[in-house]
Write an enzyme that holds these catalytic residues in place. Sequence first.
Site, mmCIF file in Angstrom:
data_model
loop_
_atom_site.group_PDB
_atom_site.id
_atom_site.type_symbol
_atom_site.label_atom_id
_atom_site.label_comp_id
_atom_site.label_asym_id
_atom_site.label_seq_id
_atom_site.Cartn_x
_atom_site.Cartn_y
_atom_site.Cartn_z
ATOM 1 N N ASP A 1 0.887 -1.164 0.000
ATOM 2 C CA ASP A 1 0.000 0.000 0.000
ATOM 3 C C ASP A 1 0.922 1.211 0.000
ATOM 4 O O ASP A 1 1.550 1.531 1.009
ATOM 5 C CB ASP A 1 -0.892 -0.020 1.248
ATOM 6 C CG ASP A 1 -2.005 1.003 1.156
ATOM 7 O OD1 ASP A 1 -1.877 1.950 0.365
ATOM 8 O OD2 ASP A 1 -3.004 0.850 1.886
ATOM 9 N N ASP B 1 -3.659 -3.793 3.560
ATOM 10 C CA ASP B 1 -4.044 -2.940 4.687
ATOM 11 C C ASP B 1 -3.794 -3.607 6.032
ATOM 12 O O ASP B 1 -3.980 -2.965 7.079
ATOM 13 C CB ASP B 1 -5.517 -2.536 4.576
ATOM 14 C CG ASP B 1 -5.723 -1.448 3.529
ATOM 15 O OD1 ASP B 1 -4.831 -0.591 3.400
ATOM 16 O OD2 ASP B 1 -6.757 -1.471 2.837
#
Length: 357
Positions: A143, A289
Site C-alpha cells: 500500500d 491494509d
Amino acid sequence: MSLTFATEQQVAVAAVRRACALTSSVFNKLVKNETLVKGDKSPVTVGDYSAQAVINTILGRAFPDDPIVGEEDAADLRVESGTALKNRIVELANETLVADLGIGEMAEWGLGPGQERIPEELLDAIDRGTYGGGRTGRMWTLDPIDGTKGFLRGEQYAVCLALIIDSKVQLGVMGCPNLPVDATKPDGPRGCIFVAVRGQGAHQTTLTGADPVPLQIPAFTSETLNFLESVEAAHSSHSFNDRVAELLAITRPPTRMDSQAKYCSLARGDGAVYLRMPTGVGYLEKIWDHAPGSILIEEAGGIITNSRGEPLDFGLGRTLGDNFGVVAAGKEVHSKVLAAVMQANKEEAEAKARSRV
Ligand SMILES: Nc1ncnc2c1ncn2[C@@H]1O[C@H](COP(=O)(O)O)[C@@H](O)[C@H]1OP(=O)(O)O
Ligand SMILES: [Mg+2]
Ligand SMILES: [Mg+2]
Ligand SMILES: [Mg+2]
C-alpha cells in the site's frame, strides 16, 4: 532466499524509506489539481502512484521473480487525459530513485545517480502490482500510501510493504513520516520506520534508519486500557467500539488515527487495542491494509484475529475475504477484548431480531 530474510529486509526498508521521502515532498508541494478521483471516490494522489512506481522498481530489480499485490494500477495514467499526471509521477519517481545511496542501499537495486527510468518502465513498475495473490508462493503486498485521507489532512499515513510466503506474512515494513518518534513527545521529532521479521521480533528506527528500538507491547491495567480506531466513521464502526469499551469499563477515550499507524502505535504501547469492525456496507478488507501490521503485532508479542478469534487469512487473493473485522492487542488484553466483542455482537444480533418481530 535466506531464512533470515536479511536481504529482503534491507531492500524493503530502502524502498519504504525512499517512498517516505517522496510522499513527504509530495505533501509539501501538493496542489489540488494533482489529485485524481478514482472509481471508488477515494482521493488518489500523485503520491500513491509515484510511491508505488518507486517501490515496485526497487523490488523488481532486487527480486525479479516476485509478484506484487499492490493497491494501485497505471490504467488511468496510460490514457491521454492522464498525461500531465503521468509526467509529474515520472519526474517525482526518478527524482527519488536517483538520490544518493543511503545506509544499506545498493546501486544494483536500481538506485543512485544516473538510474532514471523512462515513463514506460515506471508505468510497468506500477502495474507489477496487479498480481491477484493466492494460497501458495512468495509475493509482496504494497500500500504505497495507506490512509490517503490522513495524508491529505497532514495527519497520519503509512507506506506499507510486506512479504508473504504460502499465505503467511514473513516480513513487514511500515514507514510513518508524520508519527512522533516518541508518543510522549508529540511535538518532538517525527518520522519512523517499523520492521518485523517472523521469529526475529520487531523494531522501530528513525526514517534514516538510525536509533533502532526493539518493540514489545507493554502490559495494561484496566485504568490504562484504551482503543485505537479509524478517524473515518465510514471505515470502522465507532459505535460498536463504544459498546465494547463500555463492556470492558474502559474510561480513557479512544485515540483516533488514520492508517496502519494504528498497528505501529499498538506495537509500542501508545494504545492498548486496535478494533476495526465493519460498518455493514459489504466492504472487504485488503491484504495490503493488514499484512505488515499483523506481523508487527505478532512480533511485538501481541495477538491479531478477526472478531471470531480466527487468524486473518492472507491466502484468499487481494482481500481478506468475508469481513469479520480485526481485533489486535497484547496477549492478556486480546482474550478479554474478544469476549467483549462477541458479547457486543450477540447484543446487536438480538436487537436486530427484536426489531424484526
Ligand atoms: N468502507 C470501508 N470500510 C473499511 N475500510 C475502508 C472503507 N473504505 C476504504 N477503506 C480503507 O480503510 C483504510 C484506511 O483505514 P483508516 O480509516 O483506519 O485509516 C484505507 O486502506 C481505505 O482504503 P483506500 O486506501 O482505498 O481509501
Ligand atoms: Mg486508496
Ligand atoms: Mg490502505
Ligand atoms: Mg493506499
